[in-house]
Design a protein around this motif. Structure first.
Motif, PDB file in Angstrom:
ATOM      1  N   LYS A 137       0.828  -1.205   0.000  1.00  0.00           N
ATOM      2  CA  LYS A 137       0.000   0.000   0.000  1.00  0.00           C
ATOM      3  C   LYS A 137       0.865   1.260   0.000  1.00  0.00           C
ATOM      4  O   LYS A 137       1.868   1.337   0.697  1.00  0.00           O
ATOM      5  CB  LYS A 137      -0.880   0.007   1.249  1.00  0.00           C
ATOM      6  N   ARG A 138       0.450   2.236  -0.801  1.00  0.00           N
ATOM      7  CA  ARG A 138       1.165   3.512  -0.843  1.00  0.00           C
ATOM      8  C   ARG A 138       0.263   4.586  -0.245  1.00  0.00           C
ATOM      9  O   ARG A 138      -0.948   4.582  -0.472  1.00  0.00           O
ATOM     10  CB  ARG A 138       1.501   3.838  -2.301  1.00  0.00           C
ATOM     11  N   ALA A 139       0.853   5.509   0.503  1.00  0.00           N
ATOM     12  CA  ALA A 139       0.061   6.569   1.130  1.00  0.00           C
ATOM     13  C   ALA A 139      -0.528   7.505   0.080  1.00  0.00           C
ATOM     14  O   ALA A 139       0.078   7.742  -0.961  1.00  0.00           O
ATOM     15  CB  ALA A 139       0.937   7.357   2.093  1.00  0.00           C
ATOM     16  N   LEU A 140      -1.710   8.048   0.381  1.00  0.00           N
ATOM     17  CA  LEU A 140      -2.383   8.970  -0.547  1.00  0.00           C
ATOM     18  C   LEU A 140      -1.526  10.184  -0.858  1.00  0.00           C
ATOM     19  O   LEU A 140      -1.618  10.778  -1.920  1.00  0.00           O
ATOM     20  CB  LEU A 140      -3.697   9.457   0.079  1.00  0.00           C
ATOM     21  N   SER A 141      -0.698  10.553   0.101  1.00  0.00           N
ATOM     22  CA  SER A 141       0.096  11.771  -0.051  1.00  0.00           C
ATOM     23  C   SER A 141       1.445  11.504  -0.705  1.00  0.00           C
ATOM     24  O   SER A 141       2.240  12.418  -0.863  1.00  0.00           O
ATOM     25  CB  SER A 141       0.320  12.381   1.327  1.00  0.00           C
ATOM     26  N   ALA A 142       1.719  10.234  -1.091  1.00  0.00           N
ATOM     27  CA  ALA A 142       3.025   9.910  -1.674  1.00  0.00           C
ATOM     28  C   ALA A 142       3.286  10.765  -2.910  1.00  0.00           C
ATOM     29  O   ALA A 142       2.400  10.992  -3.723  1.00  0.00           O
ATOM     30  CB  ALA A 142       3.083   8.428  -2.038  1.00  0.00           C
ATOM     31  N   LYS A 143       4.504  11.242  -3.018  1.00  0.00           N
ATOM     32  CA  LYS A 143       4.860  12.109  -4.145  1.00  0.00           C
ATOM     33  C   LYS A 143       4.871  11.324  -5.457  1.00  0.00           C
ATOM     34  O   LYS A 143       5.303  10.184  -5.501  1.00  0.00           O
ATOM     35  CB  LYS A 143       6.254  12.697  -3.911  1.00  0.00           C
ATOM     36  N   LEU A 144       4.386  11.962  -6.500  1.00  0.00           N
ATOM     37  CA  LEU A 144       4.425  11.341  -7.820  1.00  0.00           C
ATOM     38  C   LEU A 144       5.773  11.622  -8.464  1.00  0.00           C
ATOM     39  O   LEU A 144       6.362  12.664  -8.250  1.00  0.00           O
ATOM     40  CB  LEU A 144       3.331  11.930  -8.719  1.00  0.00           C
ATOM     41  N   ASN A 145       6.256  10.658  -9.244  1.00  0.00           N
ATOM     42  CA  ASN A 145       7.414  10.918 -10.092  1.00  0.00           C
ATOM     43  C   ASN A 145       7.291  10.025 -11.313  1.00  0.00           C
ATOM     44  O   ASN A 145       6.285   9.333 -11.481  1.00  0.00           O
ATOM     45  CB  ASN A 145       8.731  10.697  -9.324  1.00  0.00           C
ATOM     46  N   SER A 146       8.313  10.035 -12.161  1.00  0.00           N
ATOM     47  CA  SER A 146       8.181   9.316 -13.431  1.00  0.00           C
ATOM     48  C   SER A 146       8.051   7.805 -13.232  1.00  0.00           C
ATOM     49  O   SER A 146       7.642   7.090 -14.127  1.00  0.00           O
ATOM     50  CB  SER A 146       9.374   9.622 -14.329  1.00  0.00           C
ATOM     51  N   ASN A 147       8.393   7.307 -12.030  1.00  0.00           N
ATOM     52  CA  ASN A 147       8.276   5.867 -11.786  1.00  0.00           C
ATOM     53  C   ASN A 147       6.945   5.496 -11.152  1.00  0.00           C
ATOM     54  O   ASN A 147       6.678   4.337 -10.906  1.00  0.00           O
ATOM     55  CB  ASN A 147       9.388   5.390 -10.847  1.00  0.00           C
ATOM     56  N   ARG A 148       6.133   6.510 -10.830  1.00  0.00           N
ATOM     57  CA  ARG A 148       4.920   6.219 -10.077  1.00  0.00           C
ATOM     58  C   ARG A 148       3.691   6.727 -10.803  1.00  0.00           C
ATOM     59  O   ARG A 148       3.523   7.924 -10.993  1.00  0.00           O
ATOM     60  CB  ARG A 148       4.991   6.894  -8.706  1.00  0.00           C
ATOM     61  N   SER A 149       2.818   5.795 -11.148  1.00  0.00           N
ATOM     62  CA  SER A 149       1.580   6.163 -11.815  1.00  0.00           C
ATOM     63  C   SER A 149       0.621   6.787 -10.808  1.00  0.00           C
ATOM     64  O   SER A 149       0.530   6.358  -9.662  1.00  0.00           O
ATOM     65  CB  SER A 149       0.969   4.906 -12.424  1.00  0.00           C
ATOM     66  N   ALA A 150      -0.123   7.799 -11.253  1.00  0.00           N
ATOM     67  CA  ALA A 150      -1.096   8.458 -10.376  1.00  0.00           C
ATOM     68  C   ALA A 150      -2.263   7.536 -10.061  1.00  0.00           C
ATOM     69  O   ALA A 150      -2.974   7.734  -9.081  1.00  0.00           O
ATOM     70  CB  ALA A 150      -1.603   9.736 -11.032  1.00  0.00           C
ATOM     71  N   THR A 151      -2.477   6.535 -10.904  1.00  0.00           N
ATOM     72  CA  THR A 151      -3.593   5.617 -10.676  1.00  0.00           C
ATOM     73  C   THR A 151      -3.084   4.220 -10.308  1.00  0.00           C
ATOM     74  O   THR A 151      -3.665   3.213 -10.673  1.00  0.00           O
ATOM     75  CB  THR A 151      -4.492   5.520 -11.930  1.00  0.00           C
ATOM     76  N   SER A 152      -1.992   4.204  -9.585  1.00  0.00           N
ATOM     77  CA  SER A 152      -1.385   2.931  -9.207  1.00  0.00           C
ATOM     78  C   SER A 152      -2.298   2.106  -8.302  1.00  0.00           C
ATOM     79  O   SER A 152      -2.980   2.640  -7.428  1.00  0.00           O
ATOM     80  CB  SER A 152      -0.073   3.213  -8.478  1.00  0.00           C
TER      81      SER A 152
END
Ligand SMILES: [Zn+2]
Length: 304
Positions: A137-152
């Motif tokens: 599980k990833r926190a809602l506030s986790a920062k987005l970057n090029s490795n992380r999809s916003a709809t993960s």
């Protein structure tokens, strides 16, 4: 302090209350340590990988208190308020992973995914393998970057990552070997190393390493391996494709071989990202968070 069959005390009652609260069914909270309490203690010890002797000594007592505290926090924290009309919410469950190098020893998953994950882990461990972890599980506030999809799927507690450096490093010794199945489609398959008489030695072709960016020097490995990808698919978890940066530039963080997501929980063309978010968080929690922005995405249409 040692509690065992025959013990009678308020502490026994407290132990029974904790066991009952976590679903280990001691059958009766009467302060008397009988065979049913003993069985419940054994089940608890097995679930925590403790020595399962049915006796509550200091180690088991500490594990009980810790597990019970975790459990009560989990059932009261996520989405405990139901003011937005959704009464049935899933909770996040803490699952064990096998610590490998800098990887994690625990991860959190939505309860239905957690159950399936634990089933797979039991099967893997039975064959002498391990499930490493880089998180769930990833926190809602986790920062987005090029490795992380916003709809993960990670935001939903429906995805986890094996430890990124537990494969593609040292083909002979890593817990996993990764085979290129289809380079055009960017499909990889993960095999886990077994330590069991019941697993025959097999040959796996096209195994790759991070240190071979163009994937030009694929190797054939032989040993006791079983397909982890297959095992996860059988239990509802699906892999995703490597991102093109891995194939084109050899960028290791784009390989994604470690990622599995619990798609069994979703209905193609029906389930939405927002609908799934609401199964684990209240609307108040979600508003103004980056994932909530993408709530209308539909599984298999514009979200996968
Ligand atoms: Zn992932």
């Amino acid at each position: 302090m040692i509690l065992k069959v025959g013990s009678k005390s308020e502490t026994v009652r407290a132990v029974q209350r904790m066991l009952a609260g976590m679903g280990f069914h001691p059958e009766g909270i009467d302060g008397k340590y009988g065979p049913k309490t003993e069985k419940a203690v054994i089940r608890f010890q097995e679930s925590e990988y403790l020595y399962a002797d049915g006796i509550v000594g200091p180690v088991t007592m500490e594990a009980l208190e810790e597990a019970y505290m975790r459990h009560t926090q989990e059932i009261t924290s996520p989405g405990a308020d139901s003011t937005d009309g959704i009464e049935e919410r899933y909770v996040f469950v803490r699952c064990k992973a096998d610590k490998y190098k800098e990887g994690y020893s625990h991860l959190y998953l939505r309860q239905d995914a957690a159950e399936a994950y634990n089933d797979v882990r039991r099967q893997v461990r039975k064959l002498g393998g391990v499930l490493t972890s880089s998180g769930g599980k990833r926190a809602l506030s986790a920062k987005l970057n090029s490795n992380r999809s916003a709809t993960s799927f990670h935001y939903l507690g429906l995805a986890f990552d094996l430890y990124i450096w537990s494969g593609m490093e040292d083909l002979a010794n890593d817990p996993y070997v990764i085979k290129v199945v289809d380079i055009e489609e960017r499909r990889l398959e993960v095999f886990f190393k077994c330590d069991s008489e019941n697993v025959p030695v097999i040959e796996i072709s096209d195994c790759v390493k991070y240190s071979d960016p163009g994937l030009l020097h694929r190797k054939t490995i032989s040993g006791k391996y079983k397909s982890l990808t297959e095992l996860f698919i059988d239990n509802g978890f699906f892999p995703i494709r490597a991102r093109s940066r891995f194939i084109d530039d050899g960028y290791p963080l784009a390989a994604e071989w470690w990622h599995f997501q619990y798609e069994n929980a979703l209905t193609p063309y029906v389930s939405t990202f927002g609908g799934e978010l609401l199964k684990v968080y209240s609307k108040q929690r979600l508003e103004n968070t980056p994932p909530w922005h993408f709530r209308d995405r539909v599984f298999k249409m514009n979200w996968n």
